[in-house]
Scaffold this motif. Structure first.
Motif, PDB file in Angstrom:
ATOM      1  N   ASP A  47       0.726  -1.175  -0.010  1.00 32.46           N
ATOM      2  CA  ASP A  47       0.056   0.008   0.139  1.00 32.46           C
ATOM      3  C   ASP A  47       0.720   1.103  -0.110  1.00 32.46           C
ATOM      4  O   ASP A  47       0.651   2.454   0.789  1.00 32.46           O
ATOM      5  CB  ASP A  47      -1.008   0.082   1.303  1.00 32.46           C
ATOM      6  CG  ASP A  47      -0.200  -0.209   2.462  1.00 32.46           C
ATOM      7  OD1 ASP A  47       1.076  -0.209   2.419  1.00 32.46           O
ATOM      8  OD2 ASP A  47      -1.043   0.163   3.738  1.00 32.46           O
ATOM      9  N   ASP A  49       2.666   4.571  -1.241  1.00 32.13           N
ATOM     10  CA  ASP A  49       2.034   5.954  -1.824  1.00 32.13           C
ATOM     11  C   ASP A  49       3.292   6.394  -2.840  1.00 32.13           C
ATOM     12  O   ASP A  49       2.762   7.065  -3.785  1.00 32.13           O
ATOM     13  CB  ASP A  49       1.845   7.132  -0.821  1.00 32.13           C
ATOM     14  CG  ASP A  49       0.806   6.448   0.301  1.00 32.13           C
ATOM     15  OD1 ASP A  49      -0.282   5.917  -0.322  1.00 32.13           O
ATOM     16  OD2 ASP A  49       1.034   6.756   1.464  1.00 32.13           O
ATOM     17  N   ASP A  94       6.030  12.850  -8.051  1.00 34.21           N
ATOM     18  CA  ASP A  94       5.166  13.139  -6.954  1.00 34.21           C
ATOM     19  C   ASP A  94       5.975  14.711  -6.816  1.00 34.21           C
ATOM     20  O   ASP A  94       6.973  14.819  -6.035  1.00 34.21           O
ATOM     21  CB  ASP A  94       5.420  12.392  -5.640  1.00 34.21           C
ATOM     22  CG  ASP A  94       4.595  12.895  -4.574  1.00 34.21           C
ATOM     23  OD1 ASP A  94       4.345  14.114  -4.138  1.00 34.21           O
ATOM     24  OD2 ASP A  94       4.136  12.081  -3.779  1.00 34.21           O
ATOM     25  N   TYR A  97       6.047  15.717  -2.904  1.00 30.73           N
ATOM     26  CA  TYR A  97       7.086  15.237  -2.051  1.00 30.73           C
ATOM     27  C   TYR A  97       8.334  15.757  -2.686  1.00 30.73           C
ATOM     28  O   TYR A  97       9.242  16.065  -1.601  1.00 30.73           O
ATOM     29  CB  TYR A  97       7.077  13.603  -2.330  1.00 30.73           C
ATOM     30  CG  TYR A  97       8.282  13.038  -1.667  1.00 30.73           C
ATOM     31  CD1 TYR A  97       7.956  12.920  -0.142  1.00 30.73           C
ATOM     32  CD2 TYR A  97       9.381  12.721  -1.930  1.00 30.73           C
ATOM     33  CE1 TYR A  97       9.115  12.372   0.547  1.00 30.73           C
ATOM     34  CE2 TYR A  97      10.364  12.193  -1.581  1.00 30.73           C
ATOM     35  CZ  TYR A  97      10.304  12.153   0.077  1.00 30.73           C
ATOM     36  OH  TYR A  97      11.237  11.711   0.854  1.00 30.73           O
ATOM     37  N   LEU A 139       2.297   3.978  -9.228  1.00 31.50           N
ATOM     38  CA  LEU A 139       2.588   4.919  -8.120  1.00 31.50           C
ATOM     39  C   LEU A 139       3.472   6.185  -8.581  1.00 31.50           C
ATOM     40  O   LEU A 139       4.455   5.869  -9.568  1.00 31.50           O
ATOM     41  CB  LEU A 139       3.398   4.296  -7.147  1.00 31.50           C
ATOM     42  CG  LEU A 139       2.846   3.098  -6.397  1.00 31.50           C
ATOM     43  CD1 LEU A 139       3.730   2.287  -5.420  1.00 31.50           C
ATOM     44  CD2 LEU A 139       1.479   3.622  -5.750  1.00 31.50           C
ATOM     45  N   LYS A 171       3.206   9.738   4.049  1.00 30.36           N
ATOM     46  CA  LYS A 171       3.296   9.078   3.001  1.00 30.36           C
ATOM     47  C   LYS A 171       3.932   7.619   3.337  1.00 30.36           C
ATOM     48  O   LYS A 171       5.219   7.883   3.941  1.00 30.36           O
ATOM     49  CB  LYS A 171       3.869   9.708   1.884  1.00 30.36           C
ATOM     50  CG  LYS A 171       2.856  10.688   1.215  1.00 30.36           C
ATOM     51  CD  LYS A 171       3.527  11.478  -0.044  1.00 30.36           C
ATOM     52  CE  LYS A 171       2.560  12.284  -0.657  1.00 30.36           C
ATOM     53  NZ  LYS A 171       2.969  13.298  -1.650  1.00 30.36           N
ATOM     54  N   LYS A 172       3.676   6.552   2.738  1.00 28.86           N
ATOM     55  CA  LYS A 172       4.354   5.190   2.918  1.00 28.86           C
ATOM     56  C   LYS A 172       5.149   5.136   1.593  1.00 28.86           C
ATOM     57  O   LYS A 172       4.690   4.985   0.428  1.00 28.86           O
ATOM     58  CB  LYS A 172       3.413   4.268   3.066  1.00 28.86           C
ATOM     59  CG  LYS A 172       2.478   4.378   4.120  1.00 28.86           C
ATOM     60  CD  LYS A 172       1.294   3.162   4.167  1.00 28.86           C
ATOM     61  CE  LYS A 172       0.318   3.354   5.468  1.00 28.86           C
ATOM     62  NZ  LYS A 172      -0.837   2.400   5.373  1.00 28.86           N
TER      63      LYS A 172
END
Length: 266
Positions: A47, A49, A94, A97, A139, A171-172
């Protein structure tokens, strides 16, 4: 905002294009391709991110660079293995990020900047890793450069800044380090079927590194980086940095569950 970054797992993978462009040319290349596929499936089943990439084939000179273009698109040809052909790519980055990582670096006293313009070349290692580990851009990713002259302290701070940004945004992440082990290349063309580890000494030290990975002793591997660099690395940069960044980003301890999926000449 969480207090601690959540790193789901890490992947250490090679930078060269054979597993992507010519896996059929050598049984070892095919084994590496299968290992990438295993990692791809594990990332897909997680899961996560974001995929956070530290690539030793993206060298920077002044400070640290972070890819922040939302959709870098280009056609890449590897500098060393150009005869294998082109690698067209479109990736999903991202941006939030990347900007957060840059700010976290600055807060920790590092010189860092984002890169976000059309046509900026993504390096071979990042292209190979993202195309094989995240082929459908399911992702978003972030890529950070490897500064040629950063020492252990600075590289560890760079990893801690990555954790800061993950924690701040909740976030993971899956951490991907793109780097060779021993990095000696043959100076004359060889047939792919004859590819092999350059020397018995290189093979011995490579297996020592893999033993640490298999035992989950990431911090011990980080502590041995200077010795590894002196024993089997071509002296083109000041240190063997990937283990420093990986340990600092994932967490500096020796209690990981490790697994070696493939080890082949490349």
């Amino acid at each position: 905002m969480s207090e601690e970054a959540e790193i789901l797992f890490g992947v250490y993978c090679p930078p060269h294009p054979q597993p992507l462009l010519s896996p059929e040319a050598n049984e070892g290349y095919s084994n590496l391709r299968d290992a990438y596929e295993t990692c791809r499936q594990r990332i897909e089943d997680s899961d996560a991110d974001i995929i956070l990439v530290y690539s030793t084939t993206w060298p920077s000179i002044v400070g640290h660079q972070i890819q922040a273009h939302p959709e870098p698109t280009w056609i890449h040809v590897d500098d060393d293995f150009h005869y294998l052909g082109s690698m067209p790519y479109t990736f999903r980055m991202d941006v939030d990020y990347a900007n957060g990582y840059q700010e976290a670096c600055e807060k920790r006293g590092l010189h860092a900047r984002t890169v976000a313009y059309d046509g900026f070349p993504i390096d071979t290692g990042s292209v190979v890793a993202l195309q094989l580990l995240n082929p459908d851009n399911r992702l978003p990713a972030c890529i950070v450069s490897s500064n040629m002259y950063s020492n252990r302290a600075e590289t560890i701070v760079l990893g801690k800044a990555a954790r800061d940004a993950l924690a701040a945004q909740g976030k993971k992440a899956v951490v991907v380090v793109v780097s060779s082990l021993s990095n000696r290349m043959f100076t004359e063309h060889i047939d792919p079927t004859d590819d092999r580890i350059h020397s018995a000494k290189d093979d011995e030290w490579n297996r020592k590194i893999l033993e640490f990975f298999a035992d989950g002793r990431l911090e011990d591997l980080s502590q041995l980086s200077r010795e590894i660099h002196g024993q089997i690395r071509v002296q083109k940069v000041v240190a063997y940095k990937p283990a420093w960044w990986m340990a600092a980003t994932m967490g500096q301890h020796n209690n990981y569950t490790g697994e070696v999926l493939a080890y082949e000449a490349l």
